[in-house]
Design a protein around this motif. Structure first.
Motif, mmCIF file in Angstrom:
data_model
loop_
_atom_site.group_PDB
_atom_site.id
_atom_site.type_symbol
_atom_site.label_atom_id
_atom_site.label_comp_id
_atom_site.label_asym_id
_atom_site.label_seq_id
_atom_site.Cartn_x
_atom_site.Cartn_y
_atom_site.Cartn_z
ATOM 1 N N ASN A 51 0.767 -1.101 -0.116
ATOM 2 C CA ASN A 51 -0.054 0.041 -0.103
ATOM 3 C C ASN A 51 0.924 1.122 0.222
ATOM 4 O OD1 ASN A 51 -2.409 -1.360 -0.117
ATOM 5 N ND2 ASN A 51 -2.382 -1.301 2.192
ATOM 6 N N THR A 55 1.436 3.960 -3.262
ATOM 7 C CA THR A 55 0.881 5.186 -2.971
ATOM 8 C C THR A 55 -0.722 5.228 -2.490
ATOM 9 O OG1 THR A 55 0.004 5.904 -5.221
ATOM 10 C CG2 THR A 55 2.530 6.209 -4.593
ATOM 11 N N LEU A 56 -1.106 3.788 -2.196
ATOM 12 C CA LEU A 56 -2.411 3.948 -1.687
ATOM 13 C C LEU A 56 -2.481 4.184 -0.249
ATOM 14 C CD1 LEU A 56 -3.108 0.101 -3.031
ATOM 15 C CD2 LEU A 56 -4.071 2.310 -4.125
ATOM 16 N N ASP A 57 -1.547 4.334 0.534
ATOM 17 C CA ASP A 57 -1.386 4.640 1.952
ATOM 18 C C ASP A 57 -0.220 5.515 2.108
ATOM 19 O OD1 ASP A 57 -2.305 5.231 4.570
ATOM 20 O OD2 ASP A 57 -2.363 2.909 4.892
ATOM 21 N N SER A 80 -2.968 10.672 -6.852
ATOM 22 C CA SER A 80 -3.560 9.752 -7.545
ATOM 23 C C SER A 80 -3.158 9.630 -9.305
ATOM 24 C CB SER A 80 -5.148 10.197 -7.915
ATOM 25 O OG SER A 80 -5.669 10.076 -6.469
ATOM 26 N N ARG A 83 0.060 7.696 -9.234
ATOM 27 C CA ARG A 83 -0.308 6.033 -9.346
ATOM 28 C C ARG A 83 -0.653 5.803 -10.714
ATOM 29 N NH1 ARG A 83 -4.704 6.357 -6.273
ATOM 30 N NH2 ARG A 83 -3.186 7.099 -4.494
#
Length: 235
Positions: A51, A55-57, A80, A83
């Motif tokens: 994650n 770059t989800l977290d 975003s 990503r």
């Protein structure tokens, strides 16, 4: 000019309420063109690593850079965009849209890139051909085997030409033969220049890759590389 590392973590931590420390001062650099495994048992922190690398977290502390961009300096919108431009994801359970054929499932990987529909579909066909599924363009997920579904998912992840492919347990839902085909494909994609990180609990899969980053209790406990074969050894 030398391109920055694809991924760079410096003293990265991730803490959750209740005193849970999923990452503890992690340092990791992934260079262009690498093929590595992040391996460890459930609860070791490898999913949190996925994650954070994807770059989800965001980390609780420390520095995380993707393609040279410091995540702490980016807004959610820019994160975003980063990503979408630089990272492709492959998950254990495929996440394909039911009732949509392989071409449209792959073309959906370009939905947020501003690519016109005709071009999206053309690039999707090319990506499917790269994963040896040019004979399955018109097939929906329920008409595909598990291994074929995962190859569609890989094509969707690659259609945007990301610098990094993150594969989370990519063989976890497959039988042995299909899993071997998927891993062979990942090796081929890496040989053609794609940087690939496989997150897995399977030590046999990890041991088949050139670099193994082993996790335990939120920390890297080893980071080993295979000795590159010389030209003579390859022959």
């Amino acid at each position: 000019m030398t391109r920055p590392p694809v991924i760079e973590l410096r003293d990265a931590t991730k803490a959750y309420p209740g005193g849970v420390h999923a990452l503890r001062g992690v340092n990791l650099t992934v260079e262009e063109g690498e093929l590595l495994a992040v391996v460890g048992p459930s609860g070791s922190g490898k999913s949190t690593m996925l994650n954070v690398m994807g770059t989800l977290d965001r980390p609780t502390s420390g520095t995380v850079k993707v393609a040279g961009y410091d995540l702490s300096e980016l807004s959610d919108a820019r994160l975003s965009a980063l990503r979408a431009r630089h990272i492709g994801f492959v998950f254990q359970h495929f996440h394909l849209a039911a009732g949509r054929d392989a071409v449209d499932n792959v073309a959906d990987g370009l939905l947020y890139a501003g690519v016109p529909l005709k071009e999206r579909r053309a690039r999707a066909r090319q990506a499917l051909a790269e994963v040896r599924l040019d004979h399955r363009f018109a097939h929906t997920p329920d008409e595909l085997s598990g291994g074929e579904k995962q190859r569609v998912a890989i094509a969707r992840a690659l259609v945007g030409e990301p610098r990094l492919l993150l594969a989370d347990e990519p063989t976890g839902a497959l039988d042995t033969a299909s899993g071997e085909v998927v891993m062979e494909l990942l090796h081929e994609l890496n040989a053609s220049g794609t940087t690939i990180c496989v997150i897995t609990h399977d030590h046999a899969i990890a041991d088949s890759l050139p670099r193994r980053v082993r996790f335990k209790d939120g920390e890297i406990v080893s980071d080993s590389r295979s000795t590159p074969l010389t030209g003579e050894a390859r022959r």
